[in-house]
Motif scaffolding. Structure first.
Motif, short mmCIF file in Angstrom:
data_model
loop_
_atom_site.label_atom_id
_atom_site.label_comp_id
_atom_site.label_asym_id
_atom_site.label_seq_id
_atom_site.Cartn_x
_atom_site.Cartn_y
_atom_site.Cartn_z
N THR A 1 -34.82 8.05 28.83
CA THR A 1 -35.23 9.12 29.42
C THR A 1 -35.22 10.31 28.41
O THR A 1 -36.15 11.16 28.86
CB THR A 1 -34.06 9.29 30.64
N LEU A 2 -34.23 10.43 27.66
CA LEU A 2 -34.32 11.52 26.58
C LEU A 2 -35.69 11.42 25.82
O LEU A 2 -36.18 12.49 25.41
CB LEU A 2 -33.37 11.32 25.57
N PHE A 3 -36.10 10.20 25.52
CA PHE A 3 -37.55 10.26 24.61
C PHE A 3 -38.55 10.57 25.46
O PHE A 3 -39.31 11.16 24.98
CB PHE A 3 -37.77 8.81 24.17
N GLY A 4 -38.38 10.19 26.80
CA GLY A 4 -39.56 10.63 27.83
C GLY A 4 -39.70 12.14 27.83
O GLY A 4 -40.92 12.54 27.70
N PHE B 1 -55.97 13.65 26.95
CA PHE B 1 -55.82 12.22 26.80
C PHE B 1 -54.55 11.84 26.95
O PHE B 1 -53.82 11.09 27.85
CB PHE B 1 -56.64 11.46 25.59
N GLU B 2 -53.61 12.60 26.00
CA GLU B 2 -52.28 12.33 25.93
C GLU B 2 -51.48 12.49 27.13
O GLU B 2 -50.33 12.07 27.60
CB GLU B 2 -51.67 13.22 25.06
N LEU B 3 -51.92 13.74 27.94
CA LEU B 3 -51.04 14.19 29.21
C LEU B 3 -51.42 13.00 30.03
O LEU B 3 -50.49 12.77 31.18
CB LEU B 3 -51.56 15.49 29.52
N ALA B 4 -52.66 12.49 30.08
CA ALA B 4 -52.99 11.40 31.21
C ALA B 4 -51.95 10.31 31.04
O ALA B 4 -51.69 9.49 31.94
CB ALA B 4 -54.25 10.85 30.98
N LEU B 5 -51.48 9.93 29.89
CA LEU B 5 -50.29 8.84 29.67
C LEU B 5 -49.16 9.21 30.51
O LEU B 5 -48.50 8.32 31.02
CB LEU B 5 -49.73 8.65 28.27
N PHE B 6 -48.77 10.47 30.72
CA PHE B 6 -47.47 10.72 31.49
C PHE B 6 -47.60 10.47 33.03
O PHE B 6 -46.77 10.93 33.66
CB PHE B 6 -47.03 11.99 30.86
N ARG B 7 -48.62 9.88 33.69
CA ARG B 7 -48.77 9.61 35.09
C ARG B 7 -48.08 8.49 35.41
O ARG B 7 -47.68 8.01 36.59
CB ARG B 7 -50.12 9.57 35.48
N ASP B 8 -47.53 7.36 34.31
CA ASP B 8 -47.07 6.46 34.44
C ASP B 8 -45.65 6.54 35.00
O ASP B 8 -44.78 7.53 34.52
CB ASP B 8 -46.74 5.51 33.15
N THR B 9 -45.22 5.89 35.91
CA THR B 9 -44.17 5.74 36.62
C THR B 9 -42.79 5.81 35.81
O THR B 9 -41.52 6.36 36.02
CB THR B 9 -43.96 4.82 37.93
N SER B 10 -42.99 5.19 34.76
CA SER B 10 -41.56 5.12 33.69
C SER B 10 -41.42 6.52 33.41
O SER B 10 -40.51 6.79 32.85
CB SER B 10 -42.23 4.23 32.61
N PHE B 11 -42.03 7.73 33.48
CA PHE B 11 -41.98 8.75 33.07
C PHE B 11 -41.31 9.90 34.19
O PHE B 11 -41.26 11.05 34.28
CB PHE B 11 -42.99 9.65 32.45
N ARG B 12 -40.93 9.08 35.36
CA ARG B 12 -40.48 9.81 36.55
C ARG B 12 -39.25 10.82 36.06
O ARG B 12 -39.39 11.99 36.41
CB ARG B 12 -40.20 8.74 37.74
#
Length: 494
Positions: free
Chosen positions: A385-388, A437-448
């Motif tokens: 969570t901290l790394f995210g 492109f980088e910001l698109a990575l953070f749509r992954d649910t793991s970054f909720r």
């Protein structure tokens, strides 16, 4: 820079000198390099890449380096034109408007507060347990992280000069150590016939089907997740700009420190990644390890070198956390100097004895300890969570800064010390494409949880900002002696 020249330089931005200009070229580079800290980033995230993207995921690293290098060049152009403490907060306030500047400053502050905890937590949760052979329970991990944060705070509060000396020594050790480790890995693995070139293109245990997919609205494809290795590691180079008022010739030194730190980290980091992956053996088995880098070093070079690696990582992580905290305290002080940070009347003071923002440092350490306690108590996977959050927040800050530069670039005067010239448009294009492109990575649910953290930050900041506007009015956010960058531009042209 003479005292008179220093006073005149800062007077253009409405300030008086508060610090001594002691930061040298190497110290400025060391600040930027220590924040990036390839030893910290690679040691921490290599295992995650093996699981999400396989060994072939390391090939995302050069792309991330090119993207972040472009970002560093653009940000360097701003740092050269506005060489004052507060970096993104100052740039945005003066180029756009003070409200947006305050928001970016608040996000930057909270990024620094969470990332220092994430970095120091790594030492206690993954490095020291292996180095000292003990079980890392949540209580022990919390206690050790808390002590590390306190030690860093005491050093920063006591002496900027000694803080830089410690950081310079740690960066020198990291540079030499990473070069030697890379060479030893390549030579010994080659001599023992332990190199497996197939690893460089192996997907490991990651299914081949759908590997190159972009994913869907809530999931990023396996190959895309590999970019998190570079996205988490190659950040923070702009921290050199937060010591602008303590650096000699900051218009020239700070921008160069930024891009040189990114380039050095990128080249050395990739060579090390290739060496480790070649000597990795079975990547599927290695992915199950909590410390894959240390395992490869021990198997290839022996336990003594493996232990030395862990000591090097401890030094690198301590220096990384030290620089993050140093940057955070300077940002806190800069916003307090402009009377727009909670408790500004106390936090804008510079200790006459230590010549450091002592009270801002104390506040920062206390906040970091609170964040540590909250994440440790309520998150089952506190480290991720901290790394995210620590990966997401700088991407947002960089994107806002680049967008601002795009909007104002034609009106920015050339200062003759750091200008992109004819390379401005291609560099900007690369930076924009990379950040989208980088910001698109953070749509992954793991970054909720990371997005939730950002939302909480914005709510807290919004409440304070609203109270500030209600109690003191819109003029409370005006920059000292300059309501906008237009005044500065007019002065530069005259």
């Amino acid at each position: 820079m003479t005292e008179s020249a220093d006073r005149d330089e800062l007077a253009r931005f409405g300030y008086q000198p508060s610090f001594e200009r002691r930061t040298s070229k190497f110290a400025s580079f060391a600040v930027a390099f220590a924040f990036v800290s390839i030893a910290t980033g690679i040691f921490t995230t290599y295992g995650s890449v093996l699981n999400s993207s396989g060994p072939i995921g390391i090939w995302t690293w050069p792309i991330a380096v090119v993207g972040q290098l472009a970002v560093a060049f653009v940000i360097g152009s701003l740092a050269s034109r506005i060489p004052v403490t507060g970096y993104a907060y100052q740039w945005t306030s003066r180029l756009a408007n003070p409200v947006l500047g305050w928001i970016i400053g608040w996000i930057s502050f909270m990024f620094l507060a969470v990332v220092v905890v994430a970095v120091d937590y790594t030492v206690a949760s993954t490095v020291l347990p292996v180095l000292l052979s003990y079980e890392a329970t949540s209580g022990i991990t919390w206690a050790i992280t808390a002590v590390i944060l306190l030690a860093q705070g005491l050093l920063i509060a006591g002496s900027t000069r000694w803080t830089e000396k410690v950081n310079n020594a740690a960066v020198s050790a990291e540079l030499v150590g990473m070069v030697l480790l890379t060479l030893l890995l390549l030579i010994v693995a080659a001599v023992r016939s332990q190199m497996d070139f197939g690893n460089l293109f192996s997907k490991g245990a990651v299914p081949a089907e759908g590997y190159w997919s972009f994913g869907d609205w809530t999931t990023a494809g396996p190959w895309m997740l590999g970019f998190l290795l570079g996205a988490f590691t190659i950040v923070g180079f702009e921290s050199a700009a937060n010591l602008a008022e303590e650096t000699n010739d900051p218009e020239r030194v700070v921008p160069r420190a930024m891009w040189q730190a990114v380039l050095a980290s990128g080249v050395l980091g990739f060579l090390f990644l290739v060496a480790v992956t070649l000597a990795a053996g079975d990547p599927i088995a290695l992915a199950e390890s909590g410390t894959p880098i240390a395992d490869v070093i021990e198997r290839t070079l022996g336990s003594v070198v493996s232990t030395l690696l862990l000591v090097l990582v401890v030094l690198a992580i301590f220096a990384c956390g030290l620089v993050i905290m140093l940057t955070g305290t300077r940002l806190t002080w800069a916003m307090s100097r402009d009377k727009r940070f909670p408790g500004w009347s106390q936090l804008n003071q510079v200790s006459p004895r230590f010549r450091t923002p002592l009270k801002a440092t104390v506040m920062y350490v206390v906040l970091a300890e609170v964040i540590l306690g909250v994440f440790t108590a309520f998150s089952e996977d506190a480290l991720f969570t901290l790394f995210g959050a620590a990966t997401l927040l700088p991407a947002v800050i960089y994107a806002a800064t680049i967008a601002l530069y795009l909007a104002k670039r034609k009106s920015l005067p050339a200062n003759g010390k750091f200008d992109l010239g004819r390379w401005e448009k291609p560099v900007l294009a690369v930076a924009v494409v990379w950040l989208v492109f980088e910001l698109a990575l953070f749509r992954d649910t793991s970054f909720r949880d990371a997005w939730l953290y950002v939302l909480v930050l914005l709510v807290i900041g919004g409440v304070y900002l609203g109270a500030l506007l209600v109690t003191r009015g819109r003029q409370a956010l005006d920059m000292p002696d300059m309501h906008s960058i237009d005044h500065e531009l007019d002065q530069a042209r005259s």
